[in-house]
Design a protein around this motif. Sequence first.
Motif, short mmCIF file in Angstrom:
data_model
loop_
_atom_site.label_atom_id
_atom_site.label_comp_id
_atom_site.label_asym_id
_atom_site.label_seq_id
_atom_site.Cartn_x
_atom_site.Cartn_y
_atom_site.Cartn_z
N THR A 1 -4.59 7.19 1.29
CA THR A 1 -4.69 5.92 2.02
C THR A 1 -4.70 6.21 3.51
N TYR B 1 0.81 -1.21 0.00
CA TYR B 1 0.00 0.00 0.00
C TYR B 1 0.85 1.27 0.00
N THR C 1 -8.63 3.17 0.85
CA THR C 1 -7.93 3.79 -0.28
C THR C 1 -8.94 4.52 -1.15
#
Length: 426
Positions: free
Chosen positions: A365, A337, A425
């Motif tokens: 995020t 991520y 996200t």
Amino acid sequence: MIRLTISKDKKYFINGNKKFFYLADTCWSAFTNISFEEWEEYLSYRKMQGFNVLQINILPQWDASQSDINIMPFKINKDGTFDFYSINEEYFHRAEKMIEIAVKKGFLPALVLLWCNYVPDTWASKLRETSKMPLDVVETYVEHVAKTFSKFCPIYIISGDTDFPAELTKNYYMLALNTIKKLSPECLTTMHLQGRLTELPEEFVNNKNLDFYMFQSGHNSAYRHMPYEMALNFYNKSVKKPIINAEPCYEQMGFSRGIYGRFTTFDVRKAAWQSLLSGASAGITYGAHGIWSWHKKGKEFEKNIGEVFDKPYDWRDALRFDGAWDYSFAKWIFEMYDLFEIEPLDAILNNTREIRMAGNPDLSTIVIYIPSNTTVIVNMKLENYNFIIIDLEKKYIANPTIETSNNKTIIHMHNFTSDVLIIGTK
């Protein structure tokens, strides 16, 4: 070979042109306790798990388990003390070979120059009155260390488990820091501090030779809030540097001060995620009670001095504790991520500081760690996010129930019985 530099925003490490998540294992007693056969077995297993850094004490760990290997870094005086003026080349040659093997397998060594018992006036030096290194030896010793190890571009951890009770103590560490940086400017430097200590002297905070911060949230069962409190403390220091919790509670370590009980897989996982989401986001260090001291079944372990920990497990059993997989999973999440730039967010409205939240600077995020199941209220309207929830014990992935109302976000109770990570996200 790994050659680390530091990102421009002072948050994370870079290896070449790639972001680098520092995932270390604690192997303080490697040079005095581990055979070459054991070393190969250990390295292969940790490499398979995704670890990339090894924290090792160059000098003998004062509280290590009893060893089969009779080798020391200095000649021994008749009274059993070290003759610090007489280096044992055989010891350093052996250590050099161990590091060469580790580096070839893809590990970065993080080597402690002076554990606190070798430095005057520190808390541990009082337990070993004859073990202090003379100040006039420090520079020569550091020069020998650089000659032996700097070809491998290690991280140099200047201090080990230290406090700073006197000017003389600081003089030792400052001399070691400035000497190693002069000799090996390409090697990153840091300091390993005593458990729960956040007051790093300003002369070290402001010293450009010190590249990043380490702290130790430690093994005291009464201070389980330290991972996030200490991370925030270092995150808020005036001089920004990458931050690592280099000694959270070790898995199956007995509680310090001889208190009955041991830290579980959940405890060490919780310490990791609370650190990572509270400012110490450059990586994390794992520890297993049996690996750090390299314990073998039937060997002695002195538990009645220092922190007074209960007996370790045999190193082969400790090597396979589940918590190591949790730490490698954290590394995977950060890489998957791209969480290297995350910053702590003070947006949880629940009446607890245990739930931790962080996000990228642009909030593309966000990550929330929830240790115990409850409805979580966030003081942000998190619309247009795709959310997942991960059961960190079983690694199940599901869709959380989330709603927004009145500029707040409500994360409803989930169906898992362990701690979870929620990732959103845009």
